[in-house]
Design an enzyme around this catalytic site. Structure first.
Site, mmCIF file in Angstrom:
data_model
loop_
_atom_site.group_PDB
_atom_site.id
_atom_site.type_symbol
_atom_site.label_atom_id
_atom_site.label_comp_id
_atom_site.label_asym_id
_atom_site.label_seq_id
_atom_site.Cartn_x
_atom_site.Cartn_y
_atom_site.Cartn_z
ATOM 1 N N HIS A 190 6.269 1.522 1.805
ATOM 2 C CA HIS A 190 7.100 2.031 2.909
ATOM 3 C C HIS A 190 7.854 3.288 2.487
ATOM 4 C CE1 HIS A 190 6.226 -1.611 5.191
ATOM 5 N NE2 HIS A 190 6.597 -2.337 4.153
ATOM 6 N N ARG A 234 8.925 -14.005 -3.467
ATOM 7 C CA ARG A 234 7.464 -13.943 -3.448
ATOM 8 C C ARG A 234 6.943 -13.418 -4.785
ATOM 9 N NH1 ARG A 234 6.733 -10.388 1.917
ATOM 10 N NH2 ARG A 234 8.691 -9.532 1.075
ATOM 11 N N TYR A 263 3.529 -3.198 -1.330
ATOM 12 C CA TYR A 263 4.148 -2.559 -0.161
ATOM 13 C C TYR A 263 5.082 -1.454 -0.668
ATOM 14 C CZ TYR A 263 2.701 -6.500 2.809
ATOM 15 O OH TYR A 263 1.973 -7.440 3.485
ATOM 16 N N GLU A 266 0.596 -1.433 3.274
ATOM 17 C CA GLU A 266 0.864 -1.246 4.706
ATOM 18 C C GLU A 266 0.006 -0.175 5.361
ATOM 19 O OE1 GLU A 266 3.905 1.429 2.650
ATOM 20 O OE2 GLU A 266 3.061 -0.570 2.310
ATOM 21 N N LYS A 314 6.940 -6.149 -3.328
ATOM 22 C CA LYS A 314 7.826 -5.110 -2.809
ATOM 23 C C LYS A 314 7.745 -3.850 -3.662
ATOM 24 C CE LYS A 314 10.043 -5.289 0.259
ATOM 25 N NZ LYS A 314 9.651 -4.884 1.623
ATOM 26 N N ASP A 330 11.976 -1.808 7.380
ATOM 27 C CA ASP A 330 11.242 -1.272 6.227
ATOM 28 C C ASP A 330 10.795 0.170 6.453
ATOM 29 O OD1 ASP A 330 11.265 -3.230 4.264
ATOM 30 O OD2 ASP A 330 9.654 -4.361 5.186
#
Length: 370
Positions: free
Chosen positions: A96, A15, A94, A118, A75, A270
């Protein structure tokens, strides 16, 4: 604002943080966008498309991080990127954090402004930047679960939907949110016998109303999960506590209740995973076996379908990216409390309570930082 879109370097992560269409909107608002060479290639977007949209192509990831005031990616930064993140630089991705102490410590040291997709909320309290990837991950969980139920992949050798005269597979989905409902819908569409659990009765009532007839709802409790596991062929874990570490709802002892070749897909990996025996895997080595049970715990499931995922993600993130770029992150967060919920870290201070609690570190409310 100067915006950078680096190439993702996590294992099999194809991605990219922005599509050419997204870049065009940012440029139209007067911002300068730098894209790393071949950053969009894995998602089907060539450098020439970014250049046509108004971006400047830079050769290396160091160049992109070095020039950008805001990084837009998919990510969380990984070890080679830690030294590239700098004080005051906005990193919009993101994260996490709650299941990754190394990343948390690295971003504290970098003193970057970490805005996590998130934990951003909309006016209804939903998670608009998590939703599109949760939809993809939920559907992929069933697709991958069906694949690993095949005998050559280590599974029981069961076809998810069965055939006339042969019963379909039994699928247990733990968690009735966006991931779980999409996983259940896909499994039901393939003809499986599906049970979906949740602790929210309003959620279960809604699912009972909208799901196909081959989906049953069940209140989520340790007892009910234990009752379901012996007959389950595929178990999909889709539990989420926003920004916090996920509780273990299937313990190591519970694996003994299941038959060898049962497949468990932990979409919550995650955030630490909702199975006790979960540890992150990659698309190149997606599964491992514990006590005869096949575990699939890829930490970036949507990365396997990057064109769909990148398009869906940019659709959701672009309005927020524009706001951050147009107003600056401080004014944008003051104007939108839901966007402020996405700010997990500023100047080495943790501003999201669940992350601080996960590692027993100091928590500083964002309003004090602002």
């Amino acid at each position: 604002m100067i915006i950078g879109v680096p190439k993702e370097i996590k294992n099999n992560e194809n991605r990219v943080g922005a599509t050419p269409a997204g870049v065009k909107e940012l440029v139209k608002h007067g911002h300068k966008v730098y894209v790393q060479h071949t950053a969009g290639e894995g998602s089907g977007f060539a450098d020439a498309e970014y250049e046509a949209a108004g971006a400047v192509i830079l050769p290396t990831i160091e160049d992109v991080y070095g020039i950008a005031e805001m990084i837009i990616k998919v990510k969380e930064p990984i070890a080679p990127e830690y030294p590239l993140c700098r004080k005051g630089q906005v990193i919009f991705t993101y994260f996490h954090f709650a299941c990754d102490l190394e990343l948390t410590e690295a971003m504290i040291a970098a003193e970057s402004v970490c805005i996590a997709y998130e934990t951003v909320r909309d006016r209804q309290g939903h998670l608009p930047l998590l939703t599109p990837m949760s939809e993809v991950a939920g559907r992929m969980a069933t697709q991958e679960g069906a694949r690993f139920l095949e005998k050559p992949q280590g599974g029981k050798g069961i076809l998810l939907g069965g055939v006339p005269g042969v019963k379909p597979a039994k699928v247990l989905v733990i968690g009735g949110g966006v991931v779980g409902s999409n996983a259940a819908l896909m499994a039901a569409g393939l003809g499986a016998d599906v049970t979906i659990t949740d602790i929210s009765l309003p959620t279960l009532r809604h699912l009972a109303d909208v799901m196909p007839k081959n989906v049953k709802t069940l209140y989520s409790s340790a007892h009910n999960i234990e009752v379901e596991l012996p007959t389950a062929d595929l178990v999909i874990g889709s539990v989420l506590i926003p920004g916090a570490k996920t509780p273990h709802l299937v313990t190591r002892d519970m694996l003994k209740l299941m038959k060898p070749g049962t497949v468990m897909v932990d979409v919550a990996v995650d955030q630490g995973g909702c199975f006790e025996t979960t540890h992150p895997t990659t698309h190149s080595e997606p599964t491992y076996v514990v006590d005869g049970i096949v575990h699939y715990a890829v930490a970036n499931i949507p990365g396997a379908v990057p064109y769909t995922s990148t398009m869906a993600l940019t659709n959701a993130t672009l309005p927020y990216a524009l706001r951050l770029a147009d107003m600056g992150w401080k004014k944008a967060c003051e104007a939108d409390p839901g966007l402020a919920d996405g700010v997990n870290m500023v100047d080495g201070k943790i501003t999201f309570k669940a992350v601080a609690e996960a590692f027993d570190l100091p928590y500083i409310p964002l309003k004090e930082v602002l």
